[in-house]
Design a protein around this motif. Structure first.
Motif, PDB file in Angstrom:
ATOM      1  N   ALA A  19       0.825  -1.201   0.000  1.00 25.35           N
ATOM      2  CA  ALA A  19       0.000   0.000   0.000  1.00 25.35           C
ATOM      3  C   ALA A  19       0.865   1.258   0.000  1.00 25.35           C
ATOM      4  O   ALA A  19       0.556   2.241  -0.693  1.00 25.35           O
ATOM      5  CB  ALA A  19      -0.925  -0.003   1.217  1.00 25.35           C
ATOM      6  N   THR A  20       1.962   1.239   0.760  1.00 28.38           N
ATOM      7  CA  THR A  20       2.854   2.395   0.792  1.00 28.38           C
ATOM      8  C   THR A  20       3.537   2.591  -0.548  1.00 28.38           C
ATOM      9  O   THR A  20       3.752   3.723  -0.996  1.00 28.38           O
ATOM     10  CB  THR A  20       3.895   2.221   1.905  1.00 28.38           C
ATOM     11  OG1 THR A  20       3.217   2.094   3.160  1.00 28.38           O
ATOM     12  CG2 THR A  20       4.841   3.416   1.972  1.00 28.38           C
ATOM     13  N   PHE A  21       3.893   1.490  -1.204  1.00 23.96           N
ATOM     14  CA  PHE A  21       4.475   1.610  -2.546  1.00 23.96           C
ATOM     15  C   PHE A  21       3.517   2.361  -3.468  1.00 23.96           C
ATOM     16  O   PHE A  21       3.939   3.247  -4.226  1.00 23.96           O
ATOM     17  CB  PHE A  21       4.796   0.233  -3.122  1.00 23.96           C
ATOM     18  CG  PHE A  21       5.233   0.292  -4.556  1.00 23.96           C
ATOM     19  CD1 PHE A  21       6.542   0.596  -4.889  1.00 23.96           C
ATOM     20  CD2 PHE A  21       4.321   0.079  -5.587  1.00 23.96           C
ATOM     21  CE1 PHE A  21       6.945   0.689  -6.222  1.00 23.96           C
ATOM     22  CE2 PHE A  21       4.707   0.156  -6.919  1.00 23.96           C
ATOM     23  CZ  PHE A  21       6.026   0.460  -7.225  1.00 23.96           C
ATOM     24  N   MET A  22       2.242   2.026  -3.430  1.00 25.52           N
ATOM     25  CA  MET A  22       1.274   2.704  -4.292  1.00 25.52           C
ATOM     26  C   MET A  22       1.204   4.197  -3.965  1.00 25.52           C
ATOM     27  O   MET A  22       1.118   5.040  -4.868  1.00 25.52           O
ATOM     28  CB  MET A  22      -0.106   2.064  -4.134  1.00 25.52           C
ATOM     29  CG  MET A  22      -0.178   0.622  -4.594  1.00 25.52           C
ATOM     30  SD  MET A  22       0.107   0.398  -6.364  1.00 25.52           S
ATOM     31  CE  MET A  22      -1.387   1.113  -7.034  1.00 25.52           C
ATOM     32  N   GLN A  23       1.261   4.518  -2.682  1.00 26.73           N
ATOM     33  CA  GLN A  23       1.250   5.928  -2.288  1.00 26.73           C
ATOM     34  C   GLN A  23       2.497   6.649  -2.782  1.00 26.73           C
ATOM     35  O   GLN A  23       2.416   7.748  -3.334  1.00 26.73           O
ATOM     36  CB  GLN A  23       1.140   6.047  -0.765  1.00 26.73           C
ATOM     37  CG  GLN A  23       1.101   7.489  -0.277  1.00 26.73           C
ATOM     38  CD  GLN A  23       1.156   7.575   1.230  1.00 26.73           C
ATOM     39  OE1 GLN A  23       2.014   6.976   1.857  1.00 26.73           O
ATOM     40  NE2 GLN A  23       0.216   8.314   1.812  1.00 26.73           N
ATOM     41  N   ARG A  24       3.654   6.017  -2.600  1.00 19.17           N
ATOM     42  CA  ARG A  24       4.903   6.659  -3.018  1.00 19.17           C
ATOM     43  C   ARG A  24       4.986   6.773  -4.545  1.00 19.17           C
ATOM     44  O   ARG A  24       5.510   7.759  -5.073  1.00 19.17           O
ATOM     45  CB  ARG A  24       6.099   5.895  -2.464  1.00 19.17           C
ATOM     46  CG  ARG A  24       6.177   5.898  -0.946  1.00 19.17           C
ATOM     47  CD  ARG A  24       6.267   7.321  -0.387  1.00 19.17           C
ATOM     48  NE  ARG A  24       7.498   7.969  -0.795  1.00 19.17           N
ATOM     49  CZ  ARG A  24       7.677   9.295  -0.798  1.00 19.17           C
ATOM     50  NH1 ARG A  24       6.679  10.101  -0.435  1.00 19.17           N
ATOM     51  NH2 ARG A  24       8.844   9.814  -1.160  1.00 19.17           N
ATOM     52  N   LEU A  25       4.465   5.770  -5.243  1.00 12.16           N
ATOM     53  CA  LEU A  25       4.413   5.846  -6.704  1.00 12.16           C
ATOM     54  C   LEU A  25       3.632   7.082  -7.126  1.00 12.16           C
ATOM     55  O   LEU A  25       4.035   7.815  -8.043  1.00 12.16           O
ATOM     56  CB  LEU A  25       3.759   4.583  -7.261  1.00 12.16           C
ATOM     57  CG  LEU A  25       3.581   4.510  -8.775  1.00 12.16           C
ATOM     58  CD1 LEU A  25       4.924   4.316  -9.461  1.00 12.16           C
ATOM     59  CD2 LEU A  25       2.629   3.374  -9.154  1.00 12.16           C
ATOM     60  N   THR A  26       2.535   7.346  -6.441  1.00 14.71           N
ATOM     61  CA  THR A  26       1.715   8.512  -6.755  1.00 14.71           C
ATOM     62  C   THR A  26       2.436   9.808  -6.408  1.00 14.71           C
ATOM     63  O   THR A  26       2.491  10.749  -7.212  1.00 14.71           O
ATOM     64  CB  THR A  26       0.382   8.434  -5.999  1.00 14.71           C
ATOM     65  OG1 THR A  26      -0.282   7.222  -6.351  1.00 14.71           O
ATOM     66  CG2 THR A  26      -0.510   9.612  -6.331  1.00 14.71           C
ATOM     67  N   LEU A  27       3.015   9.867  -5.221  1.00 12.10           N
ATOM     68  CA  LEU A  27       3.634  11.115  -4.761  1.00 12.10           C
ATOM     69  C   LEU A  27       4.914  11.459  -5.507  1.00 12.10           C
ATOM     70  O   LEU A  27       5.269  12.639  -5.630  1.00 12.10           O
ATOM     71  CB  LEU A  27       3.913  11.026  -3.257  1.00 12.10           C
ATOM     72  CG  LEU A  27       2.682  11.026  -2.354  1.00 12.10           C
ATOM     73  CD1 LEU A  27       3.077  10.741  -0.917  1.00 12.10           C
ATOM     74  CD2 LEU A  27       1.948  12.359  -2.458  1.00 12.10           C
ATOM     75  N   LEU A  28       5.627  10.458  -6.016  1.00 10.94           N
ATOM     76  CA  LEU A  28       6.886  10.707  -6.725  1.00 10.94           C
ATOM     77  C   LEU A  28       6.687  10.959  -8.216  1.00 10.94           C
ATOM     78  O   LEU A  28       7.621  11.390  -8.895  1.00 10.94           O
ATOM     79  CB  LEU A  28       7.844   9.530  -6.530  1.00 10.94           C
ATOM     80  CG  LEU A  28       8.391   9.350  -5.112  1.00 10.94           C
ATOM     81  CD1 LEU A  28       9.148   8.032  -4.989  1.00 10.94           C
ATOM     82  CD2 LEU A  28       9.300  10.517  -4.725  1.00 10.94           C
ATOM     83  N   THR A  29       5.493  10.697  -8.731  1.00  5.66           N
ATOM     84  CA  THR A  29       5.239  10.899 -10.152  1.00  5.66           C
ATOM     85  C   THR A  29       5.032  12.374 -10.454  1.00  5.66           C
ATOM     86  O   THR A  29       4.188  13.023  -9.826  1.00  5.66           O
ATOM     87  CB  THR A  29       3.984  10.116 -10.585  1.00  5.66           C
ATOM     88  OG1 THR A  29       4.204   8.724 -10.392  1.00  5.66           O
ATOM     89  CG2 THR A  29       3.671  10.371 -12.050  1.00  5.66           C
TER      90      THR A  29
END
Length: 235
Positions: A19-29
């Protein structure tokens, strides 16, 4: 609609890391609107047998569950797969052989993250599960790129690192910060120029307290950046 750049995420190992990976993927894009983000499908299956137990103590083989997730993501139309679990990469070769999709390797992503941090070689600290360390997933690849890996001592692994990882898996994230930060500091004191957080539970614990005063390579962020580079190639 083309699915060539839909990212498949094989998660659930543990669920919070995925779940954190999905959040970080969003925030770093880099994005200004919804449509600028990366289409992604998360397959979160916490039923995958324990990877460290499988490798070190004859536990149930996780490969069938991993392959089931990969097949599901491929059938869903994904174009590549990211696996936000370091120890699962001990089965990287049979997973890659089972799919036509490229699987983004988390250790290569971590090596790129070290370069991004300005650490181009020399001694680095490596925190990971006992399974990841025993399989030499990081040591083999990073030593080939000019790094020397310093790992926690056996007593530190048994008494501090593995229990702290278990705390994160039990949703006691804040309690894991102090022990994980202490082991990271010890690696720096032993001469490491940076510390690789080579288990996706470890960055969760480290982020629950004050920022550490030395470079750390967060493998969740590293894999997210690799996924962004795949989905949005330069040029």
């Amino acid at each position: 609609m083309s699915h060539a750049r839909v990212l498949g995420v094989l998660g659930g190992m543990g669920p919070l890391a995925g779940a954190t990976f999905m959040q970080r993927l969003t925030l770093l894009t880099p994005a200004e609107r919804d449509q600028d983000h990366i289409p992604a499908i998360l397959w979160s299956d916490p039923r995958v047998p324990d990877r460290t137990a499988a490798r070190l103590s004859g536990g149930e083989d996780p490969l069938p569950a991993l392959l089931r997730g990969i097949a599901g993501l491929e059938a869903a139309g994904c174009g590549a797969i990211a696996i936000p679990c370091n120890t699962a990469h001990g089965w990287f070769e049979p997973m890659q052989a089972a799919t036509r999709l490229p699987i983004l390797h988390i250790v290569e992503a971590a090596a790129d993250e070290l370069l991004r941090l300005g650490i181009a070689g020399g001694p680095i600290g490596l925190m990971a599960t006992k399974g990841t360390l025993a399989m030499r997933l990081y040591q083999a690849r990073l030593e080939g790129r000019g790094y020397d890996c310093l790992v926690p001592r056996e007593a530190e692994m048994d008494r501090i690192v593995m229990p702290a990882i278990d705390l994160v898996k039990a949703n006691k994230v804040s309690e894991s910060y102090a022990p994980l930060a202490e082991v990271a500091r010890r690696l720096i004191e032993r001469g490491a120029r940076a510390v690789v957080l080579g288990c996706t539970e470890i960055p969760l614990g480290i982020s629950a307290g004050p920022a550490l005063p030395f470079p750390v390579a967060d493998t969740i962020d590293a894999l997210a950046r690799a996924a962004i580079a795949w989905a949005k190639p330069a040029g």
